[in-house]
Write an enzyme that holds these catalytic residues in place. Structure first.
Site, PDB file in Angstrom:
ATOM      1  CG  HIS A 374      -1.754 -89.154 -58.889  1.00  0.00           C
ATOM      2  ND1 HIS A 374      -1.467 -89.604 -57.626  1.00  0.00           N
ATOM      3  CD2 HIS A 374      -1.393 -90.144 -59.725  1.00  0.00           C
ATOM      4  CE1 HIS A 374      -0.925 -90.808 -57.696  1.00  0.00           C
ATOM      5  NE2 HIS A 374      -0.867 -91.165 -58.965  1.00  0.00           N
ATOM      6  CE  LYS A 567       0.337 -78.286 -48.226  1.00  0.00           C
ATOM      7  NZ  LYS A 567      -0.360 -79.569 -48.253  1.00  0.00           N
ATOM      8  CE  LYS A 573       0.452 -78.658 -54.070  1.00  0.00           C
ATOM      9  NZ  LYS A 573      -0.018 -79.952 -53.509  1.00  0.00           N
ATOM     10  CB  THR A 678       0.889 -87.999 -49.049  1.00  0.00           C
ATOM     11  OG1 THR A 678       1.699 -87.175 -49.885  1.00  0.00           O
ATOM     12  CG2 THR A 678       0.063 -88.936 -49.909  1.00  0.00           C
ATOM     13  CE  LYS A 682       4.711 -88.152 -46.626  1.00  0.00           C
ATOM     14  NZ  LYS A 682       5.301 -87.532 -47.823  1.00  0.00           N
TER      15      LYS A 682
HETATM   16  O1  HBZ Z   1      -0.343 -86.588 -56.083  1.00  0.00           O
HETATM   17  C1  HBZ Z   1      -0.308 -85.180 -56.274  1.00  0.00           C
HETATM   18  C2  HBZ Z   1      -1.624 -84.579 -55.850  1.00  0.00           C
HETATM   19  O2  HBZ Z   1      -1.628 -83.201 -56.098  1.00  0.00           O
HETATM   20  C3  HBZ Z   1      -1.814 -84.859 -54.365  1.00  0.00           C
HETATM   21  O3  HBZ Z   1      -3.054 -84.399 -53.935  1.00  0.00           O
HETATM   22  C4  HBZ Z   1      -1.710 -86.363 -54.112  1.00  0.00           C
HETATM   23  O4  HBZ Z   1      -1.702 -86.627 -52.753  1.00  0.00           O
HETATM   24  C5  HBZ Z   1      -0.435 -86.921 -54.710  1.00  0.00           C
HETATM   25  C6  HBZ Z   1      -0.345 -88.423 -54.594  1.00  0.00           C
HETATM   26  O5  HBZ Z   1      -1.515 -89.018 -55.056  1.00  0.00           O
HETATM   27  N1  HBZ Z   1       0.010 -84.901 -57.657  1.00  0.00           N
HETATM   28  C7  HBZ Z   1       1.262 -84.638 -58.014  1.00  0.00           C
HETATM   29  O6  HBZ Z   1       2.175 -84.588 -57.204  1.00  0.00           O
HETATM   30  N2  HBZ Z   1       1.460 -84.442 -59.345  1.00  0.00           N
HETATM   31  C8  HBZ Z   1       2.643 -84.184 -59.915  1.00  0.00           C
HETATM   32  O7  HBZ Z   1       3.663 -84.022 -59.284  1.00  0.00           O
HETATM   33  C9  HBZ Z   1       2.697 -84.091 -61.395  1.00  0.00           C
HETATM   34  C10 HBZ Z   1       3.934 -84.122 -62.020  1.00  0.00           C
HETATM   35  C11 HBZ Z   1       4.001 -84.032 -63.394  1.00  0.00           C
HETATM   36  C12 HBZ Z   1       2.836 -83.882 -64.130  1.00  0.00           C
HETATM   37  C13 HBZ Z   1       1.611 -83.842 -63.516  1.00  0.00           C
HETATM   38  C14 HBZ Z   1       1.542 -83.951 -62.135  1.00  0.00           C
HETATM   39  O8  HBZ Z   1       2.902 -83.813 -65.475  1.00  0.00           O
END
Ligand code: HBZ
Length: 831
Positions: A374, A567, A573, A678, A682
């Site tokens: 991600h 967000k 961002k 995402t 929406k």
């Molecule tokens: O995942 C997000 C991306 O930034 C976003 O672009 C994408 O649409 C979404 C779904 O694929 N990533 C996250 O939200 N990541 C985290 O929340 C996260 C939480 C704990 C971590 C690393 C990342 O250790």
């Protein structure tokens, strides 16, 4: 299915088999029964909270009946199942969704009305299940909704945090966190499974011996035990009986508590030890896109992974199949690297506990797992220090060394003499201390690796995972563009728009097949349809305005353009660019004559989002937004032409109110940094247009809705590296408009300028996120937005056309792609 009831008793069971409530009357009967028995209340003391609890108990009973049927069906069918392992499930509220998906919204609404309650008031009683940070956690929630709605046999596995993402208040312009203890009034949407308890071990030591067959056997022993208890959350599909399961684990002390200490009179400390076990699943780590190597976090990961695999394997063993058929029965998807230990744990169980040969075991492992990445941000990539790892999970560390050894041998064979390649792809990074690179382990342990939007999936192949494409070839790497569930993000959040669409589509089938939205495109220029469309947007804006009035305490003009960025707050961002743009707008208005002001498109700039508690720069951005809000909103020269709002405690429930009210939403990350996004989907699905960079899923949204229906700006991902290089090695002049903005900040227009020093110098310095480079292009795009918004006819037709072309972004489509090309699972119809 083995039945434990003797055949002569089964008739009695069948005679009294439970039935779902049918109509309104039966619902009311159930409701009252729950008020009087489950809640031990009565007509004399049933408030909204009790009414919510009674209604949700009645709905829960219904879900459980469907859940039981589904599980029995899946067991008898004996097909391959998918397991979605995610450390976060950002579910939001359950009741409205459960009513919608089970098709009982109308009867419950009418049912509670007769009993003296408004359904809206009851829904408001439910706390959000906020077991996630942002996009990644919400994606998992949309995905399990879609897995159920498309009839795939699939479970989610996660942790039952007692504290979800913190609650945010704004005090003196600053973010203040308080704990989110969401289980105060018990949770009707979970079923505790106290009978499902799994022992999980930490620490200890390893030893090996040669058994009677001359085989070397590894054992791991002498560690601390904790217990995992299952809590099941039914996940009803929309318009289907299929009700899947989300199993969340809670940690409990083992039954054997330290009797030695106890008997020695040290009662308190023996209790303290056992209480420590409960802290494992107590709290969600509040970071998004940032890795912080805390031991408790690794404990959480192993605890959850070990319990889940144990559970999956127990189910597999009931089928009495040979181990080699495991991947024909089980697909496991790793939501980011957080569950990567599952790769090692499965190999350990197969080799150490089940006596499977290493190579055979490894084939089973790699055929079972798929890994979704991600992010490409380096600060988000998980790397665990070897000493910490070794201490907590000594046997897993050994297995990782072996996996790495065999992998590097394979690479060496393919690319002899490329010593640097070996160092680059090694699971162990040779830093001091050494680190375990979890993403590399996930790639090596999976048969497919995917990114979450086209650009992102290309970027992982050409940057962070480049060497692995060389080694495995390109076929192991693929794209599955994210999606969102139209049930929550269209029908629930925007019922009026959903009804209007249904009036043209002829049914609500678009909630199951989102491509049917295409049927509204012919009405994009139909004046009557346009009027209804505009009226609904206005209604949604009024609903948001009421919310802002209640929580922020001031009025906003609902005829103004609503410009929204909600967000997580993160430098990449670029909320800072947005607020600098707002300051620029403010300064421009201040410099206008009254005549010039007449030409201005009035705007309400709405912000929302949480900062990680330790993220100084993000917190400074929140402070600046609030400081600007205070100054601008009080300035009589500006009046209704510009208002700035920070909505505190942005969460799923607030998103459901905010998103349908936007005219424009901002998705303005530095190109190449937002994997997908995402919320962009929406907003467009709810008739808002995007102002965005050429990044993440904005690119595919542009392709679907057409270039004319989106406002794009800024440098492309391909130029980012060069631009950053320039900043590092020469003095790049600051954008002149931005310079004026900084002068205003530095002159104290928004209070003590020292507060913003680091924020300003991050841009005047190396400007890693290219705020200055993109600023003029951003202002130009904003100007176009202002102009175009004045032309109401074109604006609404663009809005309708955009919605009509959003079918691709259903999470049902994304799930079908995963099922087809990664999981190889088939749907099962449940009558
Ligand atoms: O995942 C997000 C991306 O930034 C976003 O672009 C994408 O649409 C979404 C779904 O694929 N990533 C996250 O939200 N990541 C985290 O929340 C996260 C939480 C704990 C971590 C690393 C990342 O250790």
């Amino acid at each position: 299915i083995e039945a434990s009831i003797p055949s002569e008793s089964r008739q009695v069971w069948q005679k009294f088999g439970v039935k779902e409530f049918g109509g309104k009357d039966e619902f009311q009967q159930e409701f009252i029964r729950h008020v009087e028995t489950t809640l031990a209340r009565s007509i004399y003391n049933c408030d909204d909270l009790a009414a919510y609890q009674a209604a949700s108990q009645a709905i829960r009973d219904r879900l459980i009946i469907a859940w039981n049927k589904t599980q029995q069906k899946h067991t008898t069918k004996d097909q391959k199942r998918v397991y979605y392992l995610s450390l976060e499930f950002l579910m939001g509220r359950a009741m409205d969704n459960a009513m919608l998906n089970a098709g009982i919204k109308d009867i419950t609404k009418a049912g509670v009305a007769d009993l003296g309650f408004k359904i809206e008031d009851l829904l408001e009683q439910e706390p959000d299940a906020a077991l996630g940070n942002g996009g990644l956690g919400r994606l998992a929630a949309c995905f399990i909704d879609s897995i159920a709605s498309t009839n795939y046999p699939g479970w989610g596995y996660g942790l039952r945090y007692q504290y979800g993402i913190f609650k945010q208040r704004i005090v003196d312009g600053y973010q203040v966190e308080s704990p989110d203890y969401w289980l105060t009034f018990s949770n009707p949407w979970e079923i505790p499974r106290y009978e499902i308890q799994i022992d999980v071990m930490f620490y200890g030591y390893t030893r090996k011996y040669t058994n009677d067959d001359g085989k070397v056997v590894h054992v791991w022993e002498g560690g601390e035990q904790v217990q995992a208890v299952a809590y099941d959350v039914p996940v009803p599909g929309y318009g289907t009986e299929t009700t899947n399961n989300l199993r969340l684990w809670a940690s409990k002390p083992t039954r054997e508590f330290d009797f030695e200490k106890f008997n020695a009179g040290d009662y308190e400390s023996s209790v303290r030890e056992s209480q420590k076990a409960e802290t494992i699943s107590a709290v969600l780590y509040p970071n998004d896109n940032f890795y912080s190597g805390k031991e408790l976090r690794l404990k959480q990961q192993y605890f959850w992974v070990a319990a889940s695999l144990n559970d999956i394997i127990r189910r597999f063993k009931k089928t009495h199949r040979p181990w080699k058929e495991f991947p024909d029965q089980v697909a496991i998807q790793l939501n980011d690297t957080h569950p990567t230990l599952a790769v090692v744990e499965l190999q350990r169980i197969l080799v150490d506990m089940e006596g499977v040969e290493w190579d055979d075991a490894w084939k089973i492992v790699t055929n079972t797992f798929g890994y979704t990445n991600h992010t490409v941000l380096p600060e988000a990539l998980e790397k665990w220090p070897v000493p910490l790892f070794q201490n907590l999970l000594p046997r897993h560390m050994e297995i990782i060394y072996d996996i790495n050894l065999f992998f590097l041998q394979q690479v060496e064979k393919l690319f002899p003499k490329e010593r640097e390649l070996l160092a680059r792809v090694s699971i162990i990074e040779e830093s001091s201390p050494q680190q375990v690179r979890m993403a590399y382990l996930a790639i090596i342990g999976s048969h497919k690796v995917n990114g979450v939007a086209e650009l992102h999936s290309e970027l992982i192949k050409t940057t962070i995972f480049k060497d692995f494409v060389t080694i495995y070839g390109p076929d192991k790497f693929m794209n599955v563009t994210n999606g969102i569930t139209p049930r929550r993000w269209l029908h629930q959040a925007n019922p009026k728009l959903s009804d209007l669409i249904a009036s043209k589509v002829g049914s609500y089938d678009f909630l199951k097949d989102l491509n049917l939205l295409k049927k509204i495109e012919p009405f994009a220029h139909d004046p009557k349809f346009q009027d209804e469309w505009v009226a609904i947007k206005k209604f949604n804006k009024a609903r948001l305005a009421a919310h802002i009035k209640q929580y922020n305490g001031f009025d906003i003009n609902i005829d103004a353009l609503f410009d929204v960025q909600v967000k997580r707050i993160h430098e990449y961002k670029r909320q800072q660019m947005n607020i600098f743009g707002v300051i620029h707008r403010y300064l421009s208005i201040k410099a206008m004559t009254e005549k010039e002001k007449k030409e201005v498109t009035p705007r309400v700039c709405i912000f929302g989002g949480k900062s990680a508690p330790g993220y100084y720069m993000a917190k400074t951005i929140i402070k600046l937004i609030n400081a600007v809000s205070e100054v601008v909103n009080a300035d009589a020269d500006v009046g209704d032409l510009l208002k700035v709002v920070f909505i505190a405690d942005y969460n799923v429930s607030k998103a459901e109110i905010i998103i349908p009210a936007s005219d424009i939403s901002q998705h303005i990350s530095t190109a190449g940094t937002e994997a997908s996004g995402t919320s962009n989907m929406k907003f467009v699905l709810n008739g808002g247009l995007i102002l965005g960079t050429v990044d993440g899923a904005n690119i595919e949204i542009t392709r679907e809705v057409g270039e004319n229906n989106i406002f794009l700006f800024g440098h492309l991902a391909e130029s980012v590296e060069d631009l950053r290089h320039k900043h590092r090695f020469s003095k790049v002049p600051l954008d002149p408009n931005l310079e004026k903005v900084f002068e205003a900040i530095e002159s104290g227009t928004f209070g003590d300028p020292n507060i913003y020093n680091s924020l300003v110098s991050s841009v005047t310095g190396s400007d890693y996120y290219l705020v200055s480079d993109d600023f003029q292009s951003y202002l130009d795009a904003q100007k176009l937005v202002d102009q175009d918004f004045k032309n109401k006819d074109t604006w609404v037709s663009r809005s309708i056309t955009a919605v009509a072309n959003m079918g691709f972004f259903s999470s049902d489509r994304a799930i079908d792609e995963y099922a087809e090309s990664i999981w190889n699972v088939e749907p099962i119809a449940v009558e």
